[in-house]
Enzyme design. Structure first.
Site, PDB file in Angstrom:
ATOM      1  N   SER A 120      -3.578   7.940  -5.056  1.00 44.20           N
ATOM      2  CA  SER A 120      -3.439   8.662  -3.799  1.00 44.20           C
ATOM      3  C   SER A 120      -3.502  10.144  -4.114  1.00 44.20           C
ATOM      4  CB  SER A 120      -2.103   8.337  -3.123  1.00 44.20           C
ATOM      5  OG  SER A 120      -1.976   9.007  -1.884  1.00 44.20           O
ATOM      6  N   ARG A 369     -10.432   4.853  -4.152  1.00 45.11           N
ATOM      7  CA  ARG A 369      -9.762   3.775  -3.418  1.00 45.11           C
ATOM      8  C   ARG A 369     -10.118   3.878  -1.946  1.00 45.11           C
ATOM      9  NH1 ARG A 369      -8.180  -0.579  -1.824  1.00 45.11           N
ATOM     10  NH2 ARG A 369      -6.157  -1.537  -2.211  1.00 45.11           N
ATOM     11  N   CYS A 576     -17.033  -2.012  -1.382  1.00 49.76           N
ATOM     12  CA  CYS A 576     -18.174  -2.916  -1.234  1.00 49.76           C
ATOM     13  C   CYS A 576     -17.869  -4.027  -0.247  1.00 49.76           C
ATOM     14  CB  CYS A 576     -18.574  -3.491  -2.589  1.00 49.76           C
ATOM     15  SG  CYS A 576     -17.259  -4.384  -3.453  1.00 49.76           S
TER      16      CYS A 576
END
Length: 601
Positions: A120, A369, A576
């Site tokens: 993060s 992420r 993906c």
């Protein structure tokens, strides 16, 4: 029947193909094609060998293999060792100690260590930390950098337009802390262990288990010791089953098991589809003269065009060294298949306002992420018989704040408070074998989490609707336009000083997977990538993946292309699975312990 020593290698391959035909009941036409392919001088193996696509019960190589699992029982099982899962575990044990109750809480985490997969920014709003541990300072919580300066910018290609950060704006960070979230998660893990939570890092939850009445029974961890071609190795070991009165799913954004639960219980029936972004991050050691501990910078605008949602962050950490964390976020509802989020990030770093901080420094970390951006309208039903959803898995991120850790932690705490009286009751009154705790959803709706998300519910949808009424656009994978209708994007070459190539970046993520295992990036149909994704969208997976997993390469015969999946590069970002326009990619867990090693990134 066929003494193998008397036949050539090609003949033995043909015999194996015949066995597969017998086992899978393949038609004569398909057999002929398989025979030609298998016995030709150039062998083309199928991409997908995973048992979720090719069941083991139809594979003769698995005949006679012991498939029983060891079974263990707990009061509560938690999937995911992130902020939400650990906060839930901690709160459960705090309540158990307070009320002098015996309570077994087991938490499984796919990373090799607690915090190793955590990524993060991170500028942390500390509300939930303070509620969970009022004595957080005495406990050594790694909140070392309080925000001292807020900077917000609109960027053009060469200039910066400053935006004043007035009190009350969501992006104002007074009172927050710049942290390495992986270190915070590791600290939470230490607190959980001290309280008696059983932590099992390196064990990936691979399957949801159900009672006969359809309620959740628990989870099964992944099998290990399977070869890349899908066959059992000599060291094959079946995963274990963890049963519980209730299971808390806190897998993070776009969880593998949560996807199954959405379908099984129809949890998204009354909400909008979840929308997502991809966040890319780097950690830099910079010139100490340019270091301003506590400074927070955000920007929107260049290099993205006005039709693409996204922005940047640059945080100056105070961890004893002149470190900055910087990153770029791109909404996955973008339409141009030629857009490459990683290369947009690299280009952004060359803006004069950004480059001046990085010049003379060097990069020491990289990761990526996916994150939820749907907000209030996209929150699914959170409870179901035997389980509930917590954290970023259902999506509690405050998009304009670019913060979700505090809401994730609070959701875990509220879940624990709702679950505790039911799992410790001497006589459990439940209509299903797995406990149903709708009180959790009610508690959440009465909390500051709900109030906070409701207040900003129209900010993200208003990007596509100037009236801010939340125009419905559908799922992110439906947004790509055909390549023929779009203009290719020319990206500058990396200079190796401020911008870098993809593979050298992935090397800094520490990602690693056992090479001889089935790819955890499975395809439902091996033909779709070339026949649809490449033909219509010019293979967008080779651009939206931030780890170089997917690439189209020429066939050995020279008469076409094929998709190559470099699963060992995967950083578990889930992009993906989200953005594939054919929804043909299905991300499943690899062997436990595989993936990135962010070590506090």
């Amino acid at each position: 029947m066929f003494p193998a020593s008397r036949y050539s290698c090609q003949a033995r391959r043909c015999i194996r193909a015949l066995k597969i035909v017998q086992a899978e009941h393949i038609t004569p036409q398909l057999y002929t094609a398989l025979h030609r392919r298998t016995c030709s001088s150039v062998s083309t193996s199928r991409i997908t060998t995973h048992y979720t696509i090719h069941p083991r019960d139809k594979d003769p190589r698995w005949e006679g293999v012991e498939m029983d699992r060891f079974v263990d029982e707990a009061d509560v099982v938690i999937v995911g060792g992130g902020p939400a899962g650990l906060s839930a575990a901690i709160r459960l044990k705090q309540l158990a100690n307070k009320h002098e109750k015996e309570l077994r809480v087991c938490l499984v985490e796919k990373a090799s260590q607690i915090g190793a997969h955590t990524l993060s920014g991170a500028c942390l709003e500390p509300t939930a930390v303070f509620e969970l541990f009022p004595d957080w300072k005495e406990r050594g919580a790694p909140l070392n950098t309080s925000v001292t300066e807020d900077v917000f910018s609109i960027l053009t290609e060469t200039r910066r337009i400053p935006v004043p950060m007035l009190p009350g704006l969501p992006m104002r960070n007074h009172g927050n802390y710049i942290v390495k979230l992986g270190n915070v998660v590791r600290w939470l893990g230490e607190q959980a262990e001290e309280l008696g939570v059983e932590l099992y890092p390196g064990y990936a939850a691979a399957e949801v288990l159900f009672h006969d009445d359809g309620s959740v029974k628990g989870i099964a961890t992944n099998d290990v010791g399977i070869a890349k071609d899908g066959s059992p190795k000599d060291v094959f070991e079946r995963g274990m089953e963890l049963h519980a009165k209730i299971t808390l799913f806190g897998e993070g954004c776009h969880g593998h098991l949560a996807k199954q639960l959405y379908k099984h219980f129809n949890l998204r029936e009354n909400c909008e589809p979840q929308t997502y972004a991809i966040g890319l991050k780097e950690l830099w050691m910079i010139d100490e003269k340019k270091w301003r501990p506590g400074r927070v910078e955000h920007s929107v605008g260049w290099p993205l065009n006005r039709n693409t949602y996204g922005g940047s962050f640059l945080y100056h950490l105070n961890e004893g060294e002149p470190l900055v964390a910087l990153g770029f976020v791109v909404g996955l509802d973008y339409t141009n298949p030629y857009l490459n989020p990683f290369r947009e990030f690299q280009r952004w770093k060359h803006h004069p306002f950004v480059a001046r901080t990085l010049e003379g420094g060097h990069r020491i970390g990289y990761g990526a992420r996916a994150l939820n951006e749907g907000g209030f309208q996209s929150i699914p039903k959170l409870t179901f018989p035997g389980g509930l959803l917590i954290g970023c898995s259902p999506g509690f991120m405050n998009v304009p704040k670019i913060k979700g850790t505090h809401t994730a932690m609070k959701s875990g705490m509220l879940a624990a408070e709702a679950v505790f009286p039911k799992v410790t009751a001497e006589s459990v009154d439940s209509e299903t074998a797995g406990l149903h705790v709708p009180e959790y959803a009610e508690a959440l709706k009465n909390s500051w989490v709900w109030k906070e998300l409701y207040a900003v519910r129209n900010i993200r949808p208003s990007f596509h609707n100037y009236f801010g009424l939340g125009e419905y656009l559908g799922a992110d994978y439906n947004q790509l336009k055909p390549a023929k209708d779009c203009t290719p994007i020319e990206y500058p070459k990396p200079d190796g000083k401020i911008s870098f190539d993809l593979l050298s970046s992935v090397a800094l993520s520490g990602t690693n997977h056992e090479g001889d295992q089935p790819p955890h990036l499975t395809l439902k149909n091996d033909d779709v990538p070339v026949s649809r994704n490449l033909a219509i969208y010019d293979g967008p997976e080779q651009r939206f993946c931030p780890a170089g997993v997917y690439e189209y390469v020429p066939l050995e015969t020279g008469d076409g292309m094929r998709l190559q999946i470099n699963a060992q590069n995967c950083v578990h970002c889930k992009t993906c699975d989200i953005k594939d326009p054919s929804q043909n990619i299905n991300w499943v867990v690899p062997e436990g312990g595989g993936g990135p090693a962010y070590n506090g990134l």
